[in-house]
Design a protein around this motif. Structure first.
Motif, short mmCIF file in Angstrom:
data_model
loop_
_atom_site.label_atom_id
_atom_site.label_comp_id
_atom_site.label_asym_id
_atom_site.label_seq_id
_atom_site.Cartn_x
_atom_site.Cartn_y
_atom_site.Cartn_z
N MET A 60 51.75 33.73 36.64
CA MET A 60 51.52 34.72 37.70
C MET A 60 50.11 34.60 38.26
O MET A 60 49.88 34.78 39.47
CB MET A 60 51.78 36.13 37.18
N SER A 61 49.15 34.27 37.40
CA SER A 61 47.78 34.07 37.86
C SER A 61 47.71 32.86 38.79
O SER A 61 47.05 32.91 39.85
CB SER A 61 46.85 33.89 36.67
N ASN A 62 48.39 31.77 38.41
CA ASN A 62 48.43 30.58 39.27
C ASN A 62 49.10 30.89 40.60
O ASN A 62 48.65 30.43 41.66
CB ASN A 62 49.19 29.45 38.57
N LEU A 63 50.18 31.66 40.54
CA LEU A 63 50.91 32.02 41.76
C LEU A 63 50.05 32.86 42.69
O LEU A 63 49.97 32.59 43.90
CB LEU A 63 52.19 32.76 41.38
N ASP A 64 49.39 33.87 42.13
CA ASP A 64 48.54 34.74 42.95
C ASP A 64 47.42 33.95 43.62
O ASP A 64 47.11 34.15 44.80
CB ASP A 64 47.94 35.85 42.09
N LYS A 65 46.82 33.04 42.87
CA LYS A 65 45.74 32.23 43.42
C LYS A 65 46.25 31.34 44.55
O LYS A 65 45.59 31.22 45.61
CB LYS A 65 45.13 31.37 42.32
N ALA A 66 47.41 30.73 44.36
CA ALA A 66 47.97 29.84 45.38
C ALA A 66 48.40 30.61 46.63
O ALA A 66 48.26 30.11 47.75
CB ALA A 66 49.16 29.07 44.80
N LEU A 67 48.91 31.82 46.44
CA LEU A 67 49.36 32.62 47.58
C LEU A 67 48.19 33.13 48.42
O LEU A 67 48.32 33.31 49.63
CB LEU A 67 50.20 33.81 47.09
N ALA A 68 47.05 33.37 47.78
CA ALA A 68 45.84 33.85 48.49
C ALA A 68 46.14 35.05 49.37
O ALA A 68 45.73 35.11 50.53
CB ALA A 68 45.24 32.70 49.30
#
Length: 391
Positions: A60-68
């Motif tokens: 979820m942390s990776n996803l949030d970062k990628a979504l910006a």
């Protein structure tokens, strides 16, 4: 090895699992495993699969970062096995407008894994159906029994990327790739034959579909992203799924109660090496990784089974190994047999019966009987068998 940008508009958001000891509760993974997930950014945003619940926070942390700060529109669910689908509801709850897309066969399986009614937030894809994200165009192809019945793969036309589900997967975390000095094929082979291998006919069907596509990148759900020499990887999958030997060679699988059967097996290996340049591989299946033994059994065109009689049958670990081969539909090989027994040897008969029940198995004569310990007579018989194996 780690990834950020995979292709134009495609980001890697997967995670490594270095804490896991057994994959699927049975396969040793000394270099861990990767749970691969991807994000495609365009006018619409699609997440390609989630990860095991074990790593949901990191994912979820990776996803949030990628979504910006953007909100995903679609979650493409190619495979419902928990190591890929475990974080679906976490993502669906965080993004209440996001729609999940799966195969038609996956839809009823959702209720078995998630006690939630998704209603119109769960949509199904048909064979060949497309989904436009803008410049990126997703096309869905069904891949039943590779290796679950609900599996589908996705081809992205702009970047010519195949999101291959469990196809072309490999054991090992991406951060440990540099420690895997045996290259891609070794752990990919062990992965294939132990997990996907039973379903060769279905893999062949998927390869035929893939042959109609211009593929420049393969994004599996485990292991490294493949971008170069794709013919090599596809060629191996073609060989494996046809149950054809990958290499000429002899694999000797043995188990031993007091060391005598092991002595015979290793003596046979020595004789073969002395008489020829044929590749010989050996495995003590009671001590070595049994799933690596399954891998080698499929890799080579000849195999020797060496086991003692035990309780009027074959030693249980050999019976287990043979059963693994049966489950994975071992076929199209030549098999020799060495048995051991003191008063009523029957292991050879049992092993022969089990192997002859499989498809296109040729038993190489003679069956050698070790009478308790290796003697001059035993070595003479092993030499005759070695000659037959070399031919």
């Amino acid at each position: 090895m780690t990834y950020d940008i995979v292709a134009q508009g495609v980001k890697y958001i997967g995670v490594d699992d270095l804490d896991i000891d057994l994959f699927e509760g049975q396969y040793d993974v000394p270099l861990g495993i990767s749970y691969n997930s991807y994000l495609i950014e365009d006018e619409k945003i699609a997440i390609m699969d989630t990860v095991d619940l074990r790593k949901v926070d990191e994912w979820m942390s990776n996803l949030d970062k990628a979504l910006a700060g953007r909100t995903p529109d679609y979650l493409i669910v190619q495979h419902l096995e928990p190591d890929h689908a475990g974080s679906i509801m976490t993502a669906m709850e965080k993004y209440p407008s996001m729609v999940a897309i799966c195969s038609q066969r996956a839809e009823p399986m959702f209720k078995r894994f998630f006690d939630v009614e998704l209603g119109d937030r769960l949509k199904t894809a048909k064979e060949g159906e497309t989904l436009s994200l803008g410049e990126h165009q997703l096309q869905f192809f069904m891949a039943p029994m590779v290796h679950w019945p609900e599996v589908m793969v996705t081809y992205e036309h702009l970047t010519k990327t195949l999101f291959a589900a469990d196809g072309f997967g490999k054991f090992g975390a991406l951060s440990k790739e540099e420690e895997d000095d045996e290259g891609w094929a070794c752990e990919a082979r062990r992965y294939y034959f132990n997990i996907v291998g039973k379903y060769g006919a279905m893999v062949q069907q998927l390869l035929k579909k893939a042959a109609t596509l211009d593929i420049q990148t393969i994004c599996p759900l485990h292991g490294p992203i493949l971008t170069e020499d794709l013919g090599y990887y596809i060629g191996l999958y073609d060989t494996w799924s046809k149950y054809e030997p990958e290499n000429e060679g002899i694999f000797i699988a043995y188990c031993s109660m007091h060391g005598n059967t092991a002595q015979a097996a290793l003596k046979l290996a020595d004789i073969i090496r002395e008489k020829s340049d044929v590749k010989v591989s050996t495995s003590d299946i009671a001590r070595d990784d049994l799933h690596e033994a399954v891998e080698d059994a499929f890799r080579y065109d000849r195999m020797v089974l060496c086991a003692p009689t035990y309780d009027g049958d074959v030693m249980p670990i050999m019976e287990d190994f043979i059963n693994h081969l049966r489950i994975k539909t071992y076929r199209n090989r030549k098999v020799a047999i060495v048995e051991n027994g003191t008063w009523a040897p029957v292991a050879g008969k049992k092993m022969r019966q089990a192997m002859e029940a499989m498809e296109n198995i040729t038993i190489i004569e003679p069956i050698v009987t070790v009478e308790s310990v290796v003697k001059t007579k035993t070595i003479e018989e092993l030499t005759v068998l070695a000659d037959a194996l070399i031919k």
